[in-house]
Design an enzyme around this catalytic site. Sequence first.
Site, PDB file in Angstrom:
ATOM      1  N   ASN A  95       4.681   6.314 -13.722  1.00  0.00           N
ATOM      2  CA  ASN A  95       5.269   7.629 -13.987  1.00  0.00           C
ATOM      3  C   ASN A  95       6.739   7.482 -14.373  1.00  0.00           C
ATOM      4  O   ASN A  95       7.436   6.612 -13.842  1.00  0.00           O
ATOM      5  CB  ASN A  95       5.164   8.508 -12.739  1.00  0.00           C
TER       6      ASN A  95
ATOM      7  N   HIS B 215       1.203   2.021 -10.238  1.00  0.00           N
ATOM      8  CA  HIS B 215       0.196   2.462  -9.272  1.00  0.00           C
ATOM      9  C   HIS B 215      -1.138   1.811  -9.633  1.00  0.00           C
ATOM     10  O   HIS B 215      -1.583   1.914 -10.780  1.00  0.00           O
ATOM     11  CB  HIS B 215      -0.017   3.978  -9.354  1.00  0.00           C
TER      12      HIS B 215
ATOM     13  N   HIS C   7       7.449   1.255 -10.667  1.00  0.00           N
ATOM     14  CA  HIS C   7       6.282   0.797  -9.907  1.00  0.00           C
ATOM     15  C   HIS C   7       5.025   1.141 -10.677  1.00  0.00           C
ATOM     16  O   HIS C   7       4.936   2.189 -11.316  1.00  0.00           O
ATOM     17  CB  HIS C   7       6.255   1.431  -8.508  1.00  0.00           C
TER      18      HIS C   7
ATOM     19  N   ARG D  90       0.834  -1.200   0.000  1.00  0.00           N
ATOM     20  CA  ARG D  90       0.000   0.000   0.000  1.00  0.00           C
ATOM     21  C   ARG D  90       0.870   1.252   0.000  1.00  0.00           C
ATOM     22  O   ARG D  90       1.874   1.317   0.714  1.00  0.00           O
ATOM     23  CB  ARG D  90      -0.946  -0.014   1.214  1.00  0.00           C
ATOM     24  N   ASP D  91       0.450   2.228  -0.831  1.00  0.00           N
ATOM     25  CA  ASP D  91       1.175   3.496  -0.923  1.00  0.00           C
ATOM     26  C   ASP D  91       1.103   4.215   0.425  1.00  0.00           C
ATOM     27  O   ASP D  91       0.046   4.276   1.064  1.00  0.00           O
ATOM     28  CB  ASP D  91       0.564   4.360  -2.038  1.00  0.00           C
ATOM     29  N   ILE D  92       2.224   4.779   0.845  1.00  0.00           N
ATOM     30  CA  ILE D  92       2.310   5.467   2.132  1.00  0.00           C
ATOM     31  C   ILE D  92       1.483   6.763   2.130  1.00  0.00           C
ATOM     32  O   ILE D  92       1.082   7.251   3.185  1.00  0.00           O
ATOM     33  CB  ILE D  92       3.796   5.759   2.459  1.00  0.00           C
TER      34      ILE D  92
HETATM   35  P1  DGP Z   1       5.910   8.160  -8.064  1.00  0.00           P
HETATM   36  O1  DGP Z   1       5.617   9.601  -7.803  1.00  0.00           O
HETATM   37  O2  DGP Z   1       5.187   7.616  -9.293  1.00  0.00           O
HETATM   38  O3  DGP Z   1       7.399   7.886  -8.103  1.00  0.00           O
HETATM   39  O4  DGP Z   1       5.290   7.374  -6.829  1.00  0.00           O
HETATM   40  C1  DGP Z   1       5.997   7.064  -5.669  1.00  0.00           C
HETATM   41  C2  DGP Z   1       5.003   6.650  -4.637  1.00  0.00           C
HETATM   42  O5  DGP Z   1       5.690   5.948  -3.637  1.00  0.00           O
HETATM   43  C3  DGP Z   1       4.273   7.803  -3.941  1.00  0.00           C
HETATM   44  O6  DGP Z   1       2.874   7.701  -4.230  1.00  0.00           O
HETATM   45  C4  DGP Z   1       4.552   7.611  -2.468  1.00  0.00           C
HETATM   46  C5  DGP Z   1       5.081   6.196  -2.392  1.00  0.00           C
HETATM   47  N1  DGP Z   1       6.101   5.987  -1.392  1.00  0.00           N
HETATM   48  C6  DGP Z   1       7.249   6.698  -1.242  1.00  0.00           C
HETATM   49  N2  DGP Z   1       7.980   6.202  -0.216  1.00  0.00           N
HETATM   50  C7  DGP Z   1       7.273   5.146   0.281  1.00  0.00           C
HETATM   51  C8  DGP Z   1       7.514   4.228   1.340  1.00  0.00           C
HETATM   52  O7  DGP Z   1       8.525   4.271   2.046  1.00  0.00           O
HETATM   53  N3  DGP Z   1       6.569   3.287   1.557  1.00  0.00           N
HETATM   54  C9  DGP Z   1       5.434   3.215   0.794  1.00  0.00           C
HETATM   55  N4  DGP Z   1       4.553   2.248   1.102  1.00  0.00           N
HETATM   56  N5  DGP Z   1       5.168   4.046  -0.220  1.00  0.00           N
HETATM   57  C10 DGP Z   1       6.088   5.015  -0.468  1.00  0.00           C
END
Ligand code: DGP
Length: 114
Positions: free
Chosen positions: A87, A102, A100, A29-31
Site C-alpha cells: 500500500n 503484505h 512492507h 506476522r501482522d498484529i
Molecule cells: P498498511 O496499512 O499497508 O500500512 O499496513 C500496516 C500493517 O502493519 C497493518 O496490517 C497492521 C500492521 N502493524 C501495525 N503495527 C504493528 C506492530 O507493532 N506489529 C505488527 N506485527 N504489525 C503491526
Amino acid sequence: MTDCIFCKIVKGEISGNIVHRDEQVTAFRDINPSAPTHILIVPNKHVDSVNMLIADDEPLIGHMFTTAKNIAAQEGIAESGYRLIMNTNADGGQTVFHIHLHLLGGAPMKYPMG
Ligand code: DGP
C-alpha cells in the site's frame, strides 16, 4: 528513523512474531491479521513508501518478493495461493510508513479489490 515501529521490530527493540530474518529483510506476522496467514516482509533499512524508492533499491524489492514466495511455501500456502500487496500513502491505505509487502493467504481472497 527513531520513531518507526517497523525499524524497532527489525532492530529487536520491540517484539514481533518474526518468521524470517536475513541481511536485507525481516518478516513477521501482522498484529491485526486480515487472513489466516498474514505476514509482513519489510526491508531492514528504512524507506518511507514506494514513492521514495530509487533505482538502487531494485534488488531489495526483488528480494522482498522471493522472500515472500519462500515464506508462502514454508507456511504451506504456495499451492493454494496467496496475495501480495504494498500500500502507498492515504488512498492506498498505508498506515505504517516503512515499506512492507503484505503476504495474505490461507483462504480465498476477495476480488475485485479497491
Ligand atoms: P498498511 O496499512 O499497508 O500500512 O499496513 C500496516 C500493517 O502493519 C497493518 O496490517 C497492521 C500492521 N502493524 C501495525 N503495527 C504493528 C506492530 O507493532 N506489529 C505488527 N506485527 N504489525 C503491526
